[in-house]
Write a protein that holds these residues in place. Structure first.
Motif, PDB file in Angstrom:
ATOM      1  N   GLY A  79       1.037  -1.861  12.325  1.00  0.00           N
ATOM      2  CA  GLY A  79       0.092  -2.356  11.339  1.00  0.00           C
ATOM      3  C   GLY A  79      -0.410  -3.764  11.625  1.00  0.00           C
ATOM      4  N   HIS A  80      -1.566  -4.079  11.028  1.00  0.00           N
ATOM      5  CA  HIS A  80      -2.170  -5.405  11.098  1.00  0.00           C
ATOM      6  C   HIS A  80      -2.551  -5.791   9.671  1.00  0.00           C
ATOM      7  N   PHE A  81      -2.030  -6.921   9.196  1.00  0.00           N
ATOM      8  CA  PHE A  81      -2.199  -7.317   7.810  1.00  0.00           C
ATOM      9  C   PHE A  81      -2.837  -8.706   7.744  1.00  0.00           C
ATOM     10  N   THR A  82      -3.860  -8.835   6.886  1.00  0.00           N
ATOM     11  CA  THR A  82      -4.574 -10.100   6.769  1.00  0.00           C
ATOM     12  C   THR A  82      -4.799 -10.436   5.295  1.00  0.00           C
ATOM     13  N   GLY A  83      -5.103 -11.722   5.018  1.00  0.00           N
ATOM     14  CA  GLY A  83      -5.441 -12.126   3.654  1.00  0.00           C
ATOM     15  C   GLY A  83      -4.291 -12.807   2.952  1.00  0.00           C
ATOM     16  N   ASP A  84      -4.065 -12.424   1.682  1.00  0.00           N
ATOM     17  CA  ASP A  84      -3.017 -13.048   0.887  1.00  0.00           C
ATOM     18  C   ASP A  84      -2.505 -12.049  -0.142  1.00  0.00           C
ATOM     19  N   LEU A  85      -1.685 -12.529  -1.084  1.00  0.00           N
ATOM     20  CA  LEU A  85      -1.076 -11.637  -2.064  1.00  0.00           C
ATOM     21  C   LEU A  85      -2.010 -11.269  -3.203  1.00  0.00           C
ATOM     22  N   GLU A  86      -3.228 -11.806  -3.186  1.00  0.00           N
ATOM     23  CA  GLU A  86      -4.251 -11.398  -4.148  1.00  0.00           C
ATOM     24  C   GLU A  86      -5.154 -10.320  -3.576  1.00  0.00           C
ATOM     25  N   ASN A  87      -5.427 -10.425  -2.295  1.00  0.00           N
ATOM     26  CA  ASN A  87      -6.314  -9.460  -1.640  1.00  0.00           C
ATOM     27  C   ASN A  87      -5.895  -9.344  -0.169  1.00  0.00           C
ATOM     28  N   LEU A 108       7.130  13.412  12.607  1.00  0.00           N
ATOM     29  CA  LEU A 108       7.025  14.859  12.475  1.00  0.00           C
ATOM     30  C   LEU A 108       5.733  15.405  13.095  1.00  0.00           C
ATOM     31  N   GLN A 109       5.274  14.762  14.165  1.00  0.00           N
ATOM     32  CA  GLN A 109       4.029  15.093  14.870  1.00  0.00           C
ATOM     33  C   GLN A 109       2.777  14.728  14.070  1.00  0.00           C
ATOM     34  N   PHE A 110       2.949  14.198  12.865  1.00  0.00           N
ATOM     35  CA  PHE A 110       1.808  13.708  12.095  1.00  0.00           C
ATOM     36  C   PHE A 110       1.465  12.292  12.550  1.00  0.00           C
ATOM     37  N   SER A 111       0.187  11.960  12.472  1.00  0.00           N
ATOM     38  CA  SER A 111      -0.276  10.593  12.637  1.00  0.00           C
ATOM     39  C   SER A 111      -1.178  10.276  11.443  1.00  0.00           C
ATOM     40  N   LEU A 112      -0.734   9.340  10.597  1.00  0.00           N
ATOM     41  CA  LEU A 112      -1.466   8.968   9.391  1.00  0.00           C
ATOM     42  C   LEU A 112      -1.991   7.549   9.562  1.00  0.00           C
ATOM     43  N   GLY A 113      -3.307   7.395   9.489  1.00  0.00           N
ATOM     44  CA  GLY A 113      -3.921   6.089   9.658  1.00  0.00           C
ATOM     45  C   GLY A 113      -4.663   5.661   8.413  1.00  0.00           C
ATOM     46  N   GLY A 114      -4.652   4.362   8.154  1.00  0.00           N
ATOM     47  CA  GLY A 114      -5.374   3.837   7.001  1.00  0.00           C
ATOM     48  C   GLY A 114      -5.900   2.445   7.275  1.00  0.00           C
ATOM     49  N   THR A 115      -7.138   2.195   6.834  1.00  0.00           N
ATOM     50  CA  THR A 115      -7.764   0.877   6.970  1.00  0.00           C
ATOM     51  C   THR A 115      -8.440   0.539   5.659  1.00  0.00           C
ATOM     52  N   SER A 131      -9.663  -0.408  -3.368  1.00  0.00           N
ATOM     53  CA  SER A 131     -11.039  -0.057  -3.702  1.00  0.00           C
ATOM     54  C   SER A 131     -11.684   0.822  -2.644  1.00  0.00           C
ATOM     55  N   ALA A 132     -11.275   0.684  -1.401  1.00  0.00           N
ATOM     56  CA  ALA A 132     -11.891   1.477  -0.329  1.00  0.00           C
ATOM     57  C   ALA A 132     -10.924   1.604   0.823  1.00  0.00           C
ATOM     58  N   LEU A 133     -10.268   2.751   0.896  1.00  0.00           N
ATOM     59  CA  LEU A 133      -9.342   3.029   1.984  1.00  0.00           C
ATOM     60  C   LEU A 133      -9.930   4.133   2.852  1.00  0.00           C
ATOM     61  N   LYS A 134     -10.099   3.843   4.122  1.00  0.00           N
ATOM     62  CA  LYS A 134     -10.490   4.865   5.076  1.00  0.00           C
ATOM     63  C   LYS A 134      -9.218   5.418   5.712  1.00  0.00           C
ATOM     64  N   PHE A 135      -9.093   6.748   5.731  1.00  0.00           N
ATOM     65  CA  PHE A 135      -7.852   7.326   6.222  1.00  0.00           C
ATOM     66  C   PHE A 135      -8.116   8.434   7.230  1.00  0.00           C
ATOM     67  N   THR A 136      -7.119   8.672   8.054  1.00  0.00           N
ATOM     68  CA  THR A 136      -7.127   9.807   8.986  1.00  0.00           C
ATOM     69  C   THR A 136      -5.767  10.499   8.901  1.00  0.00           C
ATOM     70  N   ILE A 137      -5.774  11.818   9.038  1.00  0.00           N
ATOM     71  CA  ILE A 137      -4.544  12.607   9.084  1.00  0.00           C
ATOM     72  C   ILE A 137      -4.660  13.554  10.272  1.00  0.00           C
ATOM     73  N   ASP A 177      -7.172  17.615  11.790  1.00  0.00           N
ATOM     74  CA  ASP A 177      -7.823  16.339  12.107  1.00  0.00           C
ATOM     75  C   ASP A 177      -8.857  16.053  11.028  1.00  0.00           C
ATOM     76  N   ILE A 178      -8.464  15.314  10.006  1.00  0.00           N
ATOM     77  CA  ILE A 178      -9.390  15.016   8.913  1.00  0.00           C
ATOM     78  C   ILE A 178      -9.475  13.510   8.685  1.00  0.00           C
ATOM     79  N   ALA A 179     -10.594  13.101   8.119  1.00  0.00           N
ATOM     80  CA  ALA A 179     -10.827  11.692   7.791  1.00  0.00           C
ATOM     81  C   ALA A 179     -11.592  11.634   6.478  1.00  0.00           C
ATOM     82  N   GLY A 180     -11.463  10.521   5.798  1.00  0.00           N
ATOM     83  CA  GLY A 180     -12.166  10.361   4.527  1.00  0.00           C
ATOM     84  C   GLY A 180     -11.923   8.988   3.948  1.00  0.00           C
ATOM     85  N   GLN A 181     -12.310   8.831   2.685  1.00  0.00           N
ATOM     86  CA  GLN A 181     -12.108   7.587   1.970  1.00  0.00           C
ATOM     87  C   GLN A 181     -11.465   7.896   0.630  1.00  0.00           C
TER      88      GLN A 181
END
Length: 202
Positions: free
Chosen positions: A103-111, A121-128, A141-147, A174-178
């Protein structure tokens, strides 16, 4: 938090035993200056063939703001690692075994912004995305994800052991969404990808 030193600290410790656990290959290169912390490298090997490494910067340690941190954690046996720390493994149909988090984390404890991938388990779960108030009542408010999984039938059997499967679902997941959610509700949108040989879009 307040860093109890100013200047540069380097460490290279072959082995350390504490609390009944043994840690090895402990390496650190950290600079504390004017309330900021720069971590060139901080890494160690945990029990059960696990490892953790962190690098990056905290611009203001007292307020935990100006975060720009990268994390990599992995284990060859998640169940044994959890048992080492008296954590009850999840009650699922299959053994987790090897697992990793990057993971890569930026900002502060407010945002806080994040980009992370969890593999197991052979799954790869991604989120940005970004999360407001991550410690107290998180809101995304806006999470882009992949499974992803190499075989949709096998993926469903992991989640639902009684899943029979079918030829139409043979092939990768192989799915993606928000997704956006707060404490009360969540909304999924922009879903695209494949469930085996079935294409979805919406």
């Amino acid at each position: 938090f307040t860093v109890p030193f100013a200047g540069r600290v380097r460490a290279d410790i072959a082995k350390l035993t504490t609390g009944g656990q043994t840690y090895s290959n402990i390496n650190a290169d950290v600079v504390s200056h004017d309330g900021a912390l720069t971590i060139s490298n901080a890494s160690l090997n945990l029990p059960q063939s696990a490892s953790v490494s962190i690098s990056g910067k905290i611009a203001n340690t007292s307020q935990l703001s100006g975060l720009d941190l990268k994390l990599d954690a992995r284990t060859a046996d998640a169940e044994k690692l959890m048992q080492s720390y008296n954590i009850t493994p999840p009650n699922i149909s299959q053994k987790i075994g090897a697992a990793s988090v990057n993971g890569h984390f930026t900002g502060d404890l407010e945002n806080m912004g994040f980009a992370a991938t969890v593999s197991a388990l052979q799954f790869s779960l991604g989120g940005t995305g970004a999360v407001a108030h991550p410690v107290d009542g998180p809101e995304i408010s806006a999470l882009k994800f992949t499974i992803r999984h190499p075989n949709f039938n096998d993926a469903m059997k992991t989640l639902q052991p009684g899943f029979a499967g079918s030829a139409g679902f043979y092939g990768p997941l192989d799915i993606a969404g928000q997704v956006a959610w707060n404490n009360d509700s969540y909304t999924v949108s922009g879903l695209t990808g494949k469930l085996g040989q079935t294409t979805i879009s919406g």
